[in-house]
Design a protein around this motif. Structure first.
Motif, mmCIF file in Angstrom:
data_model
loop_
_atom_site.group_PDB
_atom_site.id
_atom_site.type_symbol
_atom_site.label_atom_id
_atom_site.label_comp_id
_atom_site.label_asym_id
_atom_site.label_seq_id
_atom_site.Cartn_x
_atom_site.Cartn_y
_atom_site.Cartn_z
ATOM 1 N N ASN A 14 0.829 -1.208 0.000
ATOM 2 C CA ASN A 14 0.000 0.000 0.000
ATOM 3 C C ASN A 14 0.863 1.256 0.000
ATOM 4 N N ALA A 15 1.929 1.241 0.807
ATOM 5 C CA ALA A 15 2.813 2.402 0.879
ATOM 6 C C ALA A 15 3.518 2.625 -0.463
ATOM 7 N N HIS A 16 3.917 1.544 -1.103
ATOM 8 C CA HIS A 16 4.561 1.673 -2.411
ATOM 9 C C HIS A 16 3.572 2.288 -3.410
ATOM 10 N N ALA A 17 2.354 1.809 -3.409
ATOM 11 C CA ALA A 17 1.325 2.373 -4.295
ATOM 12 C C ALA A 17 1.049 3.838 -3.941
ATOM 13 N N MET A 18 1.083 4.157 -2.650
ATOM 14 C CA MET A 18 0.886 5.542 -2.216
ATOM 15 C C MET A 18 1.982 6.433 -2.806
ATOM 16 N N GLU A 19 3.210 5.922 -2.838
ATOM 17 C CA GLU A 19 4.312 6.708 -3.403
ATOM 18 C C GLU A 19 4.184 6.822 -4.923
ATOM 19 N N VAL A 20 3.618 5.820 -5.565
ATOM 20 C CA VAL A 20 3.324 5.925 -6.999
ATOM 21 C C VAL A 20 2.298 7.034 -7.213
ATOM 22 N N HIS A 21 1.269 7.053 -6.376
ATOM 23 C CA HIS A 21 0.251 8.112 -6.437
ATOM 24 C C HIS A 21 0.926 9.470 -6.250
#
Length: 169
Positions: A14-21
């Motif tokens: 989730n955190a990785h996806a948050m950083e993609v966002h």
């Protein structure tokens, strides 16, 4: 049965996806900023940090025998796109973007604090250290936005009143 490690892996994805966002949001903001060079420069610096954070989180996942979630990343990209489209239509785009970025940074701070606690509880000290490296970067960006928002608003308000001058970005 779900384990603490399973939860940590999910939260890291989730955190990785948050950083993609975050990356998509920052790139969109940078492309559109025309009249606020100080903000543009700070966003550019944070974009570099964000990409490094993605790499660090991917490394955490790899160390734990996992990978980022392509589905979560795709969702993050679409969310950033939607957010960008909403802001582009606003006459006060630059202010809405700054407010949104400030709120997003606060969320990221909370996520990293959560990850640090979860990693420590799970005995993943390397993951905790990496998240402790990322946390001050998010705090610095949030603090910068807090400190410079009044100045940004003042610049925007002054530009709004000038004839034939674009204030929104």
């Amino acid at each position: 049965m779900t384990t603490a490690r399973d939860v940590l892996l999910d939260w890291l994805r989730n955190a990785h996806a948050m950083e993609v966002h975050s990356e998509e949001m920052l790139k969109s903001q940078m492309r559109r900023i025309e009249h606020y060079p100080q903000l543009r420069e700070r966003i550019e610096r944070h974009l570099t940090e964000t990409r490094e954070q993605q790499a660090m989180l991917a490394q955490c996942l790899k160390q734990l025998g996992a990978e980022p979630s392509a589905i979560k990343e795709l969702g993050a990209r679409f969310a950033a796109l939607g957010q960008g489209l909403f802001q582009v239509t606003a006459a006060d785009e630059i202010i809405k973007s700054a407010i949104s970025a400030s709120a997003f940074e606060r969320m990221e701070i909370t996520v990293y604090r959560t990850l640090i606690a979860a990693a420590k509880t799970s005995g993943e000290d390397d993951v905790a250290r990496i998240c402790q490296t990322i946390l001050p970067q998010e705090q610095a960006m949030a603090d910068w936005l807090d400190q410079h928002l009044p100045e940004l608003v003042e610049q925007y308000m002054a530009r709004v009143e000038l004839p034939n001058v674009t204030a929104k970005r």
